[in-house]
Design a protein around this motif. Structure first.
Motif, PDB file in Angstrom:
ATOM      1  N   GLN A 166      -3.495  -3.729   8.574  1.00  0.00           N
ATOM      2  CA  GLN A 166      -3.056  -4.233   9.875  1.00  0.00           C
ATOM      3  C   GLN A 166      -2.924  -5.755   9.865  1.00  0.00           C
ATOM      4  N   ALA A 167      -3.836  -6.420   9.161  1.00  0.00           N
ATOM      5  CA  ALA A 167      -3.787  -7.878   9.072  1.00  0.00           C
ATOM      6  C   ALA A 167      -2.536  -8.338   8.331  1.00  0.00           C
ATOM      7  N   GLN A 168      -2.151  -7.595   7.294  1.00  0.00           N
ATOM      8  CA  GLN A 168      -0.952  -7.965   6.541  1.00  0.00           C
ATOM      9  C   GLN A 168       0.307  -7.807   7.390  1.00  0.00           C
ATOM     10  N   ILE A 169       0.341  -6.767   8.226  1.00  0.00           N
ATOM     11  CA  ILE A 169       1.513  -6.559   9.088  1.00  0.00           C
ATOM     12  C   ILE A 169       1.628  -7.677  10.125  1.00  0.00           C
ATOM     13  N   SER A 170       0.509  -8.076  10.702  1.00  0.00           N
ATOM     14  CA  SER A 170       0.541  -9.074  11.777  1.00  0.00           C
ATOM     15  C   SER A 170       0.632 -10.509  11.273  1.00  0.00           C
ATOM     16  N   ILE A 183      10.501  -3.639   4.940  1.00  0.00           N
ATOM     17  CA  ILE A 183      10.177  -2.585   3.962  1.00  0.00           C
ATOM     18  C   ILE A 183       8.665  -2.459   3.781  1.00  0.00           C
ATOM     19  N   LYS A 184       8.021  -3.634   3.641  1.00  0.00           N
ATOM     20  CA  LYS A 184       6.570  -3.636   3.460  1.00  0.00           C
ATOM     21  C   LYS A 184       5.868  -3.101   4.700  1.00  0.00           C
ATOM     22  N   SER A 185       6.326  -3.528   5.880  1.00  0.00           N
ATOM     23  CA  SER A 185       5.721  -3.088   7.137  1.00  0.00           C
ATOM     24  C   SER A 185       5.838  -1.577   7.308  1.00  0.00           C
ATOM     25  N   THR A 189       2.653   0.843   7.572  1.00  0.00           N
ATOM     26  CA  THR A 189       2.516   1.639   8.802  1.00  0.00           C
ATOM     27  C   THR A 189       2.249   3.100   8.481  1.00  0.00           C
ATOM     28  N   LEU A 190       2.943   3.605   7.458  1.00  0.00           N
ATOM     29  CA  LEU A 190       2.706   4.987   7.022  1.00  0.00           C
ATOM     30  C   LEU A 190       1.282   5.159   6.503  1.00  0.00           C
ATOM     31  N   LEU A 191       0.812   4.168   5.737  1.00  0.00           N
ATOM     32  CA  LEU A 191      -0.569   4.213   5.229  1.00  0.00           C
ATOM     33  C   LEU A 191      -1.575   4.195   6.368  1.00  0.00           C
ATOM     34  N   ILE A 192      -1.310   3.366   7.375  1.00  0.00           N
ATOM     35  CA  ILE A 192      -2.230   3.254   8.520  1.00  0.00           C
ATOM     36  C   ILE A 192      -2.289   4.571   9.292  1.00  0.00           C
ATOM     37  N   LYS A 193      -1.149   5.244   9.426  1.00  0.00           N
ATOM     38  CA  LYS A 193      -1.131   6.543  10.112  1.00  0.00           C
ATOM     39  C   LYS A 193      -1.991   7.568   9.368  1.00  0.00           C
ATOM     40  N   GLU A 194      -1.869   7.572   8.041  1.00  0.00           N
ATOM     41  CA  GLU A 194      -2.682   8.501   7.246  1.00  0.00           C
ATOM     42  C   GLU A 194      -4.166   8.157   7.344  1.00  0.00           C
ATOM     43  N   LEU A 195      -4.462   6.851   7.348  1.00  0.00           N
ATOM     44  CA  LEU A 195      -5.852   6.420   7.492  1.00  0.00           C
ATOM     45  C   LEU A 195      -6.411   6.816   8.851  1.00  0.00           C
ATOM     46  N   ASP A 196      -5.608   6.660   9.894  1.00  0.00           N
ATOM     47  CA  ASP A 196      -6.040   7.067  11.245  1.00  0.00           C
ATOM     48  C   ASP A 196      -6.372   8.561  11.289  1.00  0.00           C
TER      49      ASP A 196
END
Length: 352
Positions: A166-170, A183-185, A189-196
Motif C-alpha cells: 500500500q505504501a508503494q502505491i501511495s 502497471i505496477k499499481s 492491487t491484485l496482491l493486496i486483494k489476495e492478502l485481504d
C-alpha cells in the motif's frame, strides 16, 4: 508429565539425587548437546533437529551412560518454532525440559570471549546446574493457544506485507513514468486483494477457535468489558499470559510489558528520575498504549478524567499515559481473577 513444584520443594527434591544436565543449543537443522555431571562435561554431540532423532539420542544416552530418565534435566534457550521437535520429544517421553530466556543465560554467564554452538551448549548446561533453584519445567500450552499463536504470527506477516504494498502505491506515483506506475499499481492491487482475503480467513479462523474454547471465550468476554481494551489487545494478553497461567501477578506483567518504573540511583553522583526499562515486550506495550489512548478519548470516561486531572497538576503526558497503561493491566488481571466483568460502580474491588 513432570509437574512443576514450588521453589522450596525443588531445592529439597534436587538435593536428593545426582542429576545430569543436558544443555542444548537449538538451530534450524541441528541441535548441539552437552551432557554435564558434577560441573564436568561427560560428552558433546550434534544431532538433527527432528523429533525421532531427538528421542533416539536421549534413549541411547540413557542406555550408554546408565542414566535414569528422572536424573536428567534438559535446558535450552527459547528460540520460537525451532524448539518444537524438542518440546514434543520431551513431552512424549516425560523428560524434564527447562526453556529459558536467552538474555537470562547470556547475562548470567559472566564475561565471555568467543562463541560457537558447542560452547553455547556447554554454557546452557552450566547455567542449568548453577541455577537449579530457578528451574521452571516447561508446560506445553493448550491446543487452542498454540493454534492462535501460529495464526497470529502468520497474520502479522501478511499485514506487514499489505502495508508495504500500500505504501508503494501511495508514495511512488510522482516518482516514476505514469505508464510504469499504472502497471505496477495494478499488480500490487491484485496482491493486496489476495492478502485481504487471506487476512480475513485467518481472522475468522482465530475467532472460531476462541468461540469454541470455553475458557478463551470467557476471558475474551471479560477483557472486552474494560474501557479501551479491544479485540487485538485482549487476544494478545491471552496469548502472552497463556490464558493467564504464565503470569498471575499484574505487577510482574507490568515489568514484562515495560510499564513499571524503576529507580536509577547510585551513590551521590547518579540520581535520575524513575523510568521504565527498555527490556520489555514492545508489541504488548504498543497495544496497551493504543488502548490507553482509546480510553481517554471517550467522553465521561473515568480514565479521561484521571488523565485531565494529572495534566492539570503539571504531570508529563507520557508519564500519565504510562500510569493508565498500568491501570489497564491491573483491571485486566482483576477481572480474570474475579471472573467478573468490569463495572465502574465497583472500582474498589478491582484495586491491586
Amino acid at each position: 508429565m513432570f509437574k512443576c513444584l514450588s521453589k522450596l520443594n525443588f531445592k529439597s527434591f534436587f538435593t536428593m539425587k545426582d542429576f545430569y544436565f543436558i544443555g542444548i543449543d537449538v538451530s534450524k537443522k541441528h541441535l548441539d548437546c552437552c551432557l554435564l555431571f558434577n560441573s564436568s562435561v561427560v560428552r558433546q554431540d550434534v544431532i538433527s533437529n527432528h523429533q525421532k532423532s531427538i528421542e533416539n539420542y536421549l534413549s541411547i544416552l540413557c542406555s550408554e551412560e546408565n542414566i535414569d530418565i528422572e536424573q536428567i534435566v534438559i535446558c535450552a534457550e527459547y528460540t520460537g518454532l525451532y524448539i518444537y521437535p524438542l518440546v514434543i520429544a520431551c513431552q512424549n517421553n516425560s523428560y524434564k525440559l527447562w526453556l529459558e530466556d536467552p538474555t537470562q543465560i547470556k547475562y548470567s554467564s559472566g564475561l565471555q570471549r568467543g562463541k560457537n554452538d558447542a560452547i553455547d551448549a556447554k554454557r546452557i548446561a552450566l547455567y542449568a546446574s548453577r541455577y537449579i533453584d530457578r528451574i521452571k519445567i516447561y508446560k506445553k500450552p493448550s491446543v487452542g493457544i498454540e493454534s492462535i499463536k501460529l495464526l497470529s504470527a502468520e497474520l502479522n506477516m501478511l499485514c506487514v506485507d499489505k502495508a508495504k504494498y500500500q505504501a508503494q502505491i501511495s508514495d511512488q506515483k510522482e516518482y516514476m513514468p505514469n505508464d510504469m506506475y499504472k502497471i505496477k499499481s495494478k499488480r500490487l492491487t491484485l496482491l493486496i486483494k489476495e492478502l485481504d482475503k487471506a487476512i480475513n480467513e485467518i481472522e475468522n479462523e482465530i475467532e472460531n477457535i476462541v468461540k469454541n474454547d470455553v475458557l478463551l471465550s470467557r476471558q475474551m468476554e471479560l477483557l472486552l468489558s474494560i474501557e479501551g481494551v479491544g479485540k487485538k489487545t485482549s487476544l494478545k494478553m491471552i496469548l502472552e499470559t497463556q490464558a493467564f497461567t504464565k503470569f498471575t501477578d499484574s505487577r510482574k506483567f507490568c515489568c514484562h510489558a515495560g510499564v513499571a518504573p524503576f529507580s536509577y540511583v547510585s551513590g551521590s553522583s547518579q540520581h535520575s528520575k524513575n523510568k521504565v526499562s527498555q527490556r520489555a515486550n514492545k508489541s504488548i506495550k504498543t497495544l496497551l498504549h493504543l488502548a490507553a489512548l482509546s480510553a481517554i478519548q471517550k467522553k465521561n470516561s473515568e480514565l479521561r478524567v484521571y488523565y485531565e486531572r494529572k495534566i492539570a497538576d503539571g504531570k508529563n503526558k507520557m508519564s500519565v499515559l504510562n500510569a493508565i497503561r498500568a491501570k489497564l493491566i491491573y483491571r485486566i488481571f482483576a477481572v480474570i481473577k474475579n471472573d467478573q466483568s468490569y463495572d465502574l460502580n465497583h472500582i474498589s474491588q478491582y484495586t491491586n
